[in-house]
Each structure stands twice: as C-alpha cells, then as structure tokens.
Design an enzyme around this catalytic site. Structure first.
Site, PDB file in Angstrom:
ATOM      1  N   PHE A 113       9.443  39.682 -43.732  1.00 32.91           N
ATOM      2  CA  PHE A 113      10.127  39.234 -42.516  1.00 32.91           C
ATOM      3  C   PHE A 113      10.513  40.393 -41.604  1.00 32.91           C
ATOM      4  CE2 PHE A 113      11.327  36.360 -46.074  1.00 32.91           C
ATOM      5  CZ  PHE A 113      10.518  35.300 -45.729  1.00 32.91           C
ATOM      6  N   ILE A 116      -6.485  28.526 -34.000  1.00 28.90           N
ATOM      7  CA  ILE A 116      -5.854  28.479 -35.317  1.00 28.90           C
ATOM      8  C   ILE A 116      -6.952  28.691 -36.360  1.00 28.90           C
ATOM      9  CG2 ILE A 116      -4.519  27.093 -36.940  1.00 28.90           C
ATOM     10  CD1 ILE A 116      -2.972  27.986 -34.425  1.00 28.90           C
ATOM     11  N   PRO A 125      -5.511  25.965 -40.457  1.00 24.65           N
ATOM     12  CA  PRO A 125      -4.353  25.086 -40.262  1.00 24.65           C
ATOM     13  C   PRO A 125      -3.413  25.024 -41.465  1.00 24.65           C
ATOM     14  CG  PRO A 125      -6.341  24.043 -39.424  1.00 24.65           C
ATOM     15  CD  PRO A 125      -6.783  25.275 -40.151  1.00 24.65           C
ATOM     16  N   GLN A 168       3.173  29.055 -42.215  1.00 24.09           N
ATOM     17  CA  GLN A 168       3.945  29.892 -41.297  1.00 24.09           C
ATOM     18  C   GLN A 168       4.948  29.082 -40.498  1.00 24.09           C
ATOM     19  OE1 GLN A 168       3.618  33.652 -40.543  1.00 24.09           O
ATOM     20  NE2 GLN A 168       3.442  33.020 -42.656  1.00 24.09           N
ATOM     21  N   LYS A 189      -3.753  34.235 -30.762  1.00 23.96           N
ATOM     22  CA  LYS A 189      -2.627  34.873 -30.075  1.00 23.96           C
ATOM     23  C   LYS A 189      -1.525  35.314 -31.037  1.00 23.96           C
ATOM     24  CE  LYS A 189      -1.557  31.889 -26.697  1.00 23.96           C
ATOM     25  NZ  LYS A 189      -1.010  31.488 -25.383  1.00 23.96           N
ATOM     26  N   GLY A 190      -1.419  34.680 -32.175  1.00 22.76           N
ATOM     27  CA  GLY A 190      -0.333  35.006 -33.105  1.00 22.76           C
ATOM     28  C   GLY A 190       0.618  33.836 -33.231  1.00 22.76           C
ATOM     29  N   GLY A 228       3.137  33.698 -36.375  1.00 24.36           N
ATOM     30  CA  GLY A 228       4.211  33.870 -37.349  1.00 24.36           C
ATOM     31  C   GLY A 228       5.587  34.106 -36.773  1.00 24.36           C
ATOM     32  N   GLU A 229       5.685  34.682 -35.550  1.00 22.07           N
ATOM     33  CA  GLU A 229       6.991  34.950 -34.954  1.00 22.07           C
ATOM     34  C   GLU A 229       7.490  33.773 -34.125  1.00 22.07           C
ATOM     35  OE1 GLU A 229       8.319  37.695 -35.891  1.00 22.07           O
ATOM     36  OE2 GLU A 229       6.669  39.041 -36.372  1.00 22.07           O
TER      37      GLU A 229
END
Length: 734
Positions: free
Chosen positions: A238, A625, A628, A634, A697-698, A700-701
């Site tokens: 994290f 993605i 999935p 995530q 693009k990302g 997880g955040e």
C-alpha cells in the site's frame, strides 16, 4: 506487421502464482533461509527509542552481551561512520534522511537507537530487552494544530478571494483527517549478506532498483551494481515499501560488522513508527457558486504533518485544480514539521485525502442548493484540464455517473435527510467522484523465446498483490502469440531490467508496455527469420501478412501455410531469440487521469450512532482492463481500505512522549469480513492509447479515492448530521 489478436488480455485469468501462495511455497523476504544459500544466518532485533525527542546520553549493553548466543550490540557509540551519499534521485523525500546510529539525536518515539544480534531470534529479542538506554529527553512536538508550518506551496488562477466575496452562494468548511497506517499483512523484513565488497539483500520492497538498491549503495558508498536486491513476493504494501527504511540499513550494517548474514524482521508494533503512514490533515475549503450550482471559486488551505528531518509532500493539490470547472482557484499547502517519523505515500496518496474534502463540500453545496449531487457534478464538468489547458486523453465521468446511477438505483432516492428507516436504522445513500493521475515512467523488460517454444520474460518489477505476474504473462503471451502456460514471467531481482517503483498505479502502463515492446520485437525477429529462410513455408511472405497463434507462425489469409516457433528455431540452429524492450513516456500532449463514480448505502443506528455500510458500487474509467478478475481484486480492496479510512482507522499519539498508543490490531481498527457488505465494481470498456501503448491507465489507486466521501455523504443523508472529521465515530453522531 499485422496486429496480433488479443486472446488473453481482457480475460479473467486466475493468478499464475496463486498455487504458490496458497500452498506456502511463495518465499517472502523473511522466508529465505540456508536452503537459499544463506549459510550461518543470525538474527537482529532493533532497540527503539522510548522518548519522542532529545538525545541519547548512554547505552548500557553489559547485561545483553553477557547472554549466551549474543554476538554484539551496535549503537551510535560503536557503529562505523557511513558515507550516506546523496540519493535525491530515489523515492526518498528531499532533505536529510535519518542516518542510522550516526549521532545521539532522537527525532521521534521508536527511532532505532541500537540493535542486538544473536544466534537465534529468541536470544536477540531477550538481548534487546536488556539494553538500557539513557536519555536527555525534551517534550516532543506532535500536535498538527499547534505547531508552526513551513512556507506553503501555492497555486492560483483567477482572483479567487474577490470571486468568493461576490458569489451568490458561499460555503466555508473545515475538515480534519486522521493519520492512517498501511498495515500490510507481511511485516517489513530484510536479510543481508556481504561477499567481500558486494552486498545481497532479500528485502520487502516496492522498488527494487531505484529504492533499496540505490539507497544501500548511497549509504555504504559502494557502486550501485555491487548491491543485489531480491524481492520476488511482497505480502501487501500500500506504499509502505516504496523506500528503504532504517531497518534495511541496520540489517546490512549488522551483517558487515558481524561477518554473518543477518535477518531483521520488524514486529507489528514497530511498523507504526518504522515505515511511514498517510499524514494527518487540516483542510479548510471555501466554495463559491451561482444559484444554479455553477462553481465560480474555491480556496483551499491545507496543513499536513511531516517529520522534523524530512519534508514529505503528496499530490493533495491536484484534484482541486482539475476535477471541476471554475475560473477562480487558490491553494496553499503547508507541511508542519513534527517529532514523528516521515510519512509516505499510502494508497491514493494526496488524492484520497483531498477528495474527501472536495467531494464532501460538493455534497454540502448540492444540499444547500437543492440540486441532485450527480446533477451538480455534471453541471461543472470541464471540457479541458483547466490547470494546464491540455485536452483530456479520456474523461468519461458523465458515463460513470450514468452507469452508476442506473446500477445503484440512485434516481428513486428521496433527497431529504432522515427520510428512510429500517426499524432502528436510519438509511442513507451518498456518492462521490474519484480521480487519480495516470503515472508512467521509463521501464525495460527482457524476453527470451527458446527453441522449445516457451518464453521467459523478466523485469525488476514487484507484485504486492495486484497480480503483476499474471497480467504481464497475459500481455507477453498475446504479443508473442503463445498460450499463457508457455510463458513464464519473473520479477523482483535487481539483476533484471530496471523498472519504476511499484506504486502510483504505474506498473501496468510502464512495465506492461515494456513487456509488450520486447515481446513484439522478438515476434518480429522470428517472423523476419521465417520469411528469409528458403526452407520455411513462409519464405517470401510479406511480414505484414503474418500472425502468430498458439506458437504457430502462419500467413494471415492461409492458416495452413506456417510453422511453429520450435520448428523455425530448431531448423536454424537457434537456441533462442532474446531482446530487451523498453517504454519511455513522451511529452504529455494530454491530461491523463483515471476516473470513477462511487456510490454507498449506509445504515446508522439511531440510538447508538453505529455506522454500517450496506452496499457500495464503483464505476471506473481506467482504460483497457487487462484482467477483470484482478481488477475486481483491486477495486474491492480499495473499497475496503476506504471503509477503514471513513469509519475506523485513526492513529492516537500520546502528546507527552510521542508514543503511538494504539500500535496494534486490537486498538488500531481495520475492516474485517463482518464490516464488508455487497461491494461491486463496473469498468467502462475502454482503451487509452495516449496513456500507454497497451491502452491502460492504472486502477489500483483510484479505487480508494472517493470511498470515504461517498460514505460520509451517505451518513449525512441518513442522519442529517454533517461529519467533517475522519474517521466518523459513533460519538460524533450522538
């Protein structure tokens, strides 16, 4: 050449490393042993400072050294002077980092002041407890509200103060956010071994090359290639492992001083002052709009804690600059130096904290004007990024709102607070917008296609849980035209090609693009070999008319005309084809972010003030993605983290000595299964080629951003009480 068909990317594949993990065969940092060639290992236990500020006046090690099996005790009194060369290019915050055992100063409670090394862990623990440290203590400064701040970073467009003064509708609001700790499942651990002037460490890290390797080379004044870092598995991070903390240096120092490999594992309590945290915030915001809800101005006054010896900042200003359209914005972001250890990026850094304030304020404005919260946000959608004038690569928030409202059944909602009950429970719904920067950095990957038709892919990346092993295997398999079971992806070794830090949702876009590039080069070289080989059935075929499926190279229009990688390489006496691929982001011509709309339903006990999340939905615009199933892992994990921030997590510090009084899972609460209701994520079908060659693009955040304000807004809808401090407690609702 003809674009390869994508059969694995986009598929919900199970984790390729899943069996290793569930059978206990995945070796984390502390799991390595003599079986891995680490002979003669000894154990180190850190002695932590018992005061929050002052200096060490004496270290009595006699009782510890008398114990059988104790090798030595190291403190500033007998530690060698270390070079600590400049390391500003690493992920360490700028400033003077903590120099372990180099002076007598105590800068925060829990700072390492000595380390005991012994033949067994139990003896080392006992020896550490026998070390007597004497202090000249001073009262620590730990109060964010009372301590003086540094000179703030500022941003301005327009004339926000005068625009606010003339705005028909004005809100002036103050928010407080508690400090949060990362609390990964795996504790931080390091094993260090010297071979002459070369150092090998098995470390828990999210940045193998630029983090641990570079930091240890700087600390000990040795060439970076003289340090090898091995980190194949990370049990959650994290953000906590994005830099090398003092214990990493201590393990390496102890190994050099004793001439033995040293294992050092922090216990759960030590993680609270040894590895950083999400900083606490005081955040004031003033909002101006016209009576239709169009924003005219917003002023942000931000204070966040940092340590006295390093200045830590995060992207807390970004959402206020670009999320909504308005001509006038002013921001001031000041860090407040305290006698604490240095904060560090925690999931959704900066954005999650700022979004709680901005999205709560937007909900307050919607209620003040009698406008649906979604309609208010739609009314203030920008056409370009007003912070820099760039067009958005993709920005599908309107679609996120539409899909979310439909899937969550938002529209029948009665907007009046306290309008829905279920027995003693008050029921409310709320929503918020999520946004996070699309980060990308230079990365490399190595691909070797062997004559047996299998491929080995390597990069010095990490996998703390998002499924790097699996997603990279999917990308490589598709680009090479192989099945996933014939591709092996390896990571976590500084001998492999360098990659950026495993944080900020940049691994897939950066490393994935490098893997794609390397795999593409290898496939192209194989095709070139085939068309130039008179003995190949593909001799003379235009390379642009050739594709590879399941390891077979064929003419696109005539699948019967072709051969396998194995046949091609064997006939040409080639053991393998191997190449390095790379990715380097060009100059940004677009503003690139991942977006989301988060919806929550809560129930609040009218008599006790207890809050329970009943259901939650997130709808995300995150580009392509890749998997999935991994994306759900995530997204749902981000929601769980956001529930913790909103309702549970809160670090309590004793102002007398700086001690964290709830440095354990009994008192620092995190969500458990009973807290987690119906969670669901939806991903807009997308592809952002401006963000990365593979269109991602990302994710997880962004999945934690917006969760806390959606819950807080739902609590207001349920109770009519507006809570502006996190976590939301029963006491605040009574």
């Amino acid at each position: 050449m003809t674009q390869q068909p994508r059969t694995n990317v986009g598929s919900s594949e199970s984790r390729v490393d899943g069996r290793l993990k569930v059978t206990g065969r995945a070796a984390y940092a502390a799991d390595h042993s003599p079986e891995d060639g680490i002979e003669g290992i000894v154990y180190a236990v850190v002695v932590d400072s018992a005061v929050g500020r002052g200096r060490v006046t004496g270290v009595d090690t006699r009782a510890a050294l008398e114990q059988a099996g104790v090798i030595t005790v190291i403190s500033h009194l007998n530690a060698p002077r270390l070079p600590y060369l400049d390391n500003s290019s690493s992920n360490n915050p700028p400033g003077t980092r903590l120099r372990v055992f180099q002076d007598d100063q105590v800068r925060f409670f829990g700072q390492p002041v000595a380390v005991a090394i012994a033949e067994t862990l139990e003896v080392a623990q006992h020896a550490a407890s026998l070390v007597e440290v004497h202090y000249d203590a001073e009262p620590p400064s730990t109060d964010l509200t009372a301590a003086p701040a540094d000179e703030p970073a500022t941003y301005a467009r327009g004339t926000a103060d005068s625009a606010l003064a003339s705005a028909p509708v004005r809100l002036e609001l103050a928010y407080r956010l508690a400090r949060n700790h990362h609390n990964p499942m795996e504790p931080h651990a390091t094993i260090a071994r010297w071979d002459g002037h070369n150092l090998t460490v098995w470390d828990k890290t999210q940045w193998v090359v630029g983090g641990t390797q570079r930091e240890l080379a700087a600390v000990f004044g040795i060439p970076q290639p003289s340090v090898r870092v091995i980190s194949p598995f990370v049990g959650g991070g994290f953000g906590s492992a994005l830099r090398a903390w003092p214990h990493v240096t201590i393990a390496a120092l102890a190994a050099r001083e004793t001439g033995r490999p040293v294992k050092l594992v922090l216990n759960r309590r030590q993680l609270y002052f040894g590895t950083g945290f999400r900083p606490a915030y005081q955040y004031g915001v003033r909002v101006g709009s016209d009576k239709s809800g169009r924003l005219t101005a917003m002023v942000h006054d931000i204070r966040a804690e940092t340590s006295s010896y390093e200045k830590f900042t995060e992207a807390a200003m970004s959402p206020g600059q670009m999320l909504y359209s308005m001509p006038h914005v002013r921001q001031a972001y000041a860090t407040v130096p305290l006698d604490v250890n240095t904060p560090l990026y925690m999931r959704g850094p900066g954005y999650a904290s700022a979004a709680f304030v901005i999205e709560s304020a937007m909900d307050e404005l919607a209620h003040e004007l009698g406008i649906d919260p979604i309609h208010l946000r739609r009314r203030n959608e920008p056409s370009t990024d007003e912070s820099n004038g760039l067009p958005f690569s993709t920005r599908r928030l309107r679609e996120c709102y539409t899909v979310g409202a439909r899937e969550f059944s938002w529209n029948p909602r009665n907007p009046k607070p306290r309008s829905t009950r279920d027995g003693d429970w008050l029921i409310g719904t709320g929503m918020a917008t999520a946004v996070y920067d699309t980060l990308r950095n230079t990365a490399q990957a190595h691909v070797r296609l062997s004559a047996d038709g299998t491929a080995m892919v390597q990069a010095a990346a990490s996998d703390m849980g998002p499924g790097t092993y699996t997603s990279m295997t999917q990308v490589a398999a598709d680009t090479l035209g192989l099945t996933m079971d014939t591709v092996e992806f390896r990571l976590g070794d500084s001998l492999m090609p360098p990659t950026p830090p495993h944080g900020g949702s940049q691994t897939m876009a950066s490393v994935g693009s490098a893997v794609n590039d390397a795999s593409d080069k290898v496939r192209r070289q194989a095709i070139t070999l085939a068309v130039n080989d008179p003995n190949s059935p593909l001799h003379g075929v235009n390379p642009n008319d050739i594709i590879v499926r399941r390891g077979r190279i064929t003419a696109k229009d005539d699948p019967t005309r072709g051969e396998t990688y194995q046949q091609l390489l064997t006939r040409n006496n080639r053991e393998h084809i191997e190449l390095i691929g790379s990715f380097a982001p060009g100059q940004d011509r677009f503003s690139m972010y991942a977006y989301g709309a988060v919806f929550a339903e809560v129930a609040v006990d009218a008599r006790l003030g207890l809050v329970r999340v009943r259901r939650m939905l997130g709808v995300y615009d995150a580009g392509r993605i890749v998997n999935p199933k991994l994306a759900d892992s995530q997204a749902l994990g981000g929601m769980v983290g956001g529930i913790g921030t909103a309702l549970l997590e809160h670090t309590v510090t004793d102002p007398r000595d700086g001690r964290i009084v709830n440095a354990n899972f009994a008192d620092y609460l995190v969500p458990v299964n009973a807290d987690i209701p119906d969670l669901r994520a939806v991903y807009l079908n997308g592809n952002d080629p401006e963000a990365s060659p593979i269109g991602v693009k990302g994710l997880g955040e962004v999945v934690i951003v917006g969760v806390a304000p959606a819950i807080a807004n739902a609590v207001f809808h349920a109770t009519g009480r507006r809570i502006r401090e996190l976590p939301i407690t029963a006491e605040a609702l009574l």
